[in-house]
Enzyme design. Structure first.
Site, short mmCIF file in Angstrom:
data_model
loop_
_atom_site.label_atom_id
_atom_site.label_comp_id
_atom_site.label_asym_id
_atom_site.label_seq_id
_atom_site.Cartn_x
_atom_site.Cartn_y
_atom_site.Cartn_z
N HIS A 10 22.33 0.51 -2.54
CA HIS A 10 21.11 0.60 -3.35
C HIS A 10 21.46 0.57 -4.85
O HIS A 10 22.49 0.03 -5.23
CB HIS A 10 20.30 1.83 -2.96
N GLU A 24 19.16 8.64 -2.97
CA GLU A 24 20.39 8.24 -2.28
C GLU A 24 21.33 7.45 -3.18
O GLU A 24 22.55 7.61 -3.13
CB GLU A 24 20.02 7.39 -1.05
N HIS A 78 26.82 4.64 2.02
CA HIS A 78 25.39 5.00 2.00
C HIS A 78 25.22 6.45 2.40
O HIS A 78 26.17 7.12 2.82
CB HIS A 78 24.62 4.12 3.01
N GLU A 145 27.59 6.07 6.61
CA GLU A 145 26.43 6.91 6.28
C GLU A 145 26.96 8.34 6.21
O GLU A 145 27.27 8.96 7.22
CB GLU A 145 25.35 6.80 7.35
#
Length: 464
Positions: A10, A24, A78, A145
């Site tokens: 992102h 995030e 992430h 993640e």
């Protein structure tokens, strides 16, 4: 050296998962930066981030960059959301090489056995998915993640500097093991260990970090550097000659919530003053053109020794290949052989016209099969003294003492003093004196010839 591309998920207008005031993208970038810094500080590897600040980058731009760089590994970092907890990792669910499966297993399991166990984080396992960054990259790729930003327990860890440091360190070290990265060589003595509390692409971001450090009681300053052609702004909180002192400051900064790494800088020893250039040899150069003709050389030597061999043509032709003044070399032969009368240790049948190897005490020196070879050996010996170049292409080495000469150690005839002949303190000057007499003799002969020609011309009768 291997190359790893790290992809902080992102960024910019794409915040990723959000919860309360937390986004995030910020956790992703913080962890990615710390993984990069750990890899670069400890391992011999190159690392590139797909984004080096909070900017918007599409998925295609990320994979296009990676494919253009052709790295050995692509790691996308992430954090999760939407009702869960814990750590998981992903590889592509299509056809992939066994190496990618092994990389995931090594990295995931090492993180699980260290930081997950230490902080009692749920291990959600190794998984596969059809994510763009896994599908469209041409190299082994892994997506991590770390935790769930909308889970209270996970968020507490994500806002704990000690956890972020441990997780980033574990990801980096696990990647190094999986990629078989070599450790950086031990820094040389005299290295300086700089503690860097943040590295930024924009000066204003570095200034913000500097203000936060000062408010927490740390002394620091901003220093710019060029990395991979880009200017970065590093917030330096200290510099030490001992690694343990730097590590102690890093621990304090981490506890205070600052991302830090140690930059090792080698202190160059003081430069030695440049050595003075050696002074050029004084005197008349050995290299040069031949001025006298073969007939003039022969005429001079036979004016003293009527039985002298006619070697002028050999000195004239052979000297051209070596760029040496053939008529002065002829004068050297006159000096060495006493006008080719060979009154010393060397005998006429040796064809040794320069006393090569005749070191006195009855040592006759080298012998050569014919006059041409003897002249060539003399010129090669002179060439060894005056030049460092190899012999002219196609020439065979015939000088038996060529390799004993320090190449280029005498570029003038006077510089041969004490080298060609020992003690020979005026060796070069004596050769040049012979040459001077050769020139005078040739000039006088030309003057006589000019007088004869003029007289003949004046007395010429042409009747009509």
């Amino acid at each position: 050296m291997k190359l790893i591309v790290i992809d902080p998920g992102h960024g910019g207008s794409d915040p990723g998962a959000t919860y309360q005031t937390y986004k995030e993208k910020n956790f992703n970038f913080l962890i990615s930066s710390m993984v990069r810094d750990r890899l670069l500080s400890k391992y011999d590897v190159k690392v590139v981030l797909t984004r080096d600040s909070d900017k918007t980058i599409s998925l295609k731009e990320r994979t296009d960059l990676a494919n253009a760089l052709k790295p050995d590994f692509f790691l996308s970092i992430h954090n999760n959301a939407a009702g869960g907890s814990g750590f998981e990792s992903y590889i592509y669910n299509g056809t992939i090489p066994k190496e990618t499966v092994q990389l995931q297993a090594t990295i995931h399991d090492r993180i699980a056995n260290s930081v997950l166990k230490k902080y009692q984080v749920l291990n959600r396992g190794r998984k596969r998915a059809n994510f763009h960054v896994l599908r469209e990259t041409n190299m082994s790729a892994l997506l991590i993640e770390v935790l769930f930003v909308d889970n209270a327990s996970d968020l507490k860890l994500l806002t704990n500097p000690a956890f972020i440091t441990d997780m980033s360190t574990s990801i980096a070290d696990a990647t190094a093991v999986a990629m078989n990265l070599p450790l950086k060589p031990a820094p040389p003595e005299g290295s300086l260990y700089k503690v860097i509390a943040g590295s930024f692409s924009k000066r204003e971001l570095a200034d913000d970090q500097l203000n936060r450090l000062i408010q927490k009681g740390f002394n620091a300053f901003v220093a710019s550097a060029v990395v991979n052609g880009q200017t970065v702004y590093r917030v330096q909180a200290g510099a030490f000659k001992e690694m343990e002192n730097a590590e102690a400051l890093v621990e304090r900064l981490n506890k205070a919530g600052f991302e830090t790494f140690i930059l090792i800088e080698t202190i160059a020893p003081p430069e030695e003053p440049p050595k003075p250039e050696p002074e050029p040899d004084k005197g008349h150069p050995i290299e040069g053109s031949t001025i006298l003709t073969a007939a003039q050389m022969n005429a001079y030597v036979r004016s003293v020794n009527p039985k002298a061999p006619a070697l002028g043509a050999l000195y004239l032709s052979h000297s051209k290949r070596y760029g040496i003044s053939g008529d002065i070399a002829f004068a050297q032969a006159i000096h060495e052989t006493n006008f080719f009368r060979f009154t010393g240790d060397v005998k006429p049948e040796q064809n040794n016209f320069a006393g090569i190897g005749a070191t006195g005490g009855g040592a006759a020196g080298a012998s050569f099969p014919d006059a041409s070879t003897g002249v060539t050996a003399q010129l090669q010996h002179l060439y060894a003294y005056t030049s460092t170049k190899p012999l002219p292409e196609g020439d065979k080495l015939v000088d038996p003492r060529f390799s004993l000469v320090q190449r280029g150690s005498a570029t003038t005839w006077q510089a041969l003093n004490g080298k060609w002949a020992v003690p020979g303190t005026t060796y070069g000057q004596l050769i040049l004196k012979h040459y001077e007499r050769m020139l005078e003799f040739s000039i006088n002969e030309l003057v006589k010839q000019q007088g004869t020609l003029q007289s003949t011309k004046d007395n010429l009768k042409i009747e009509i």
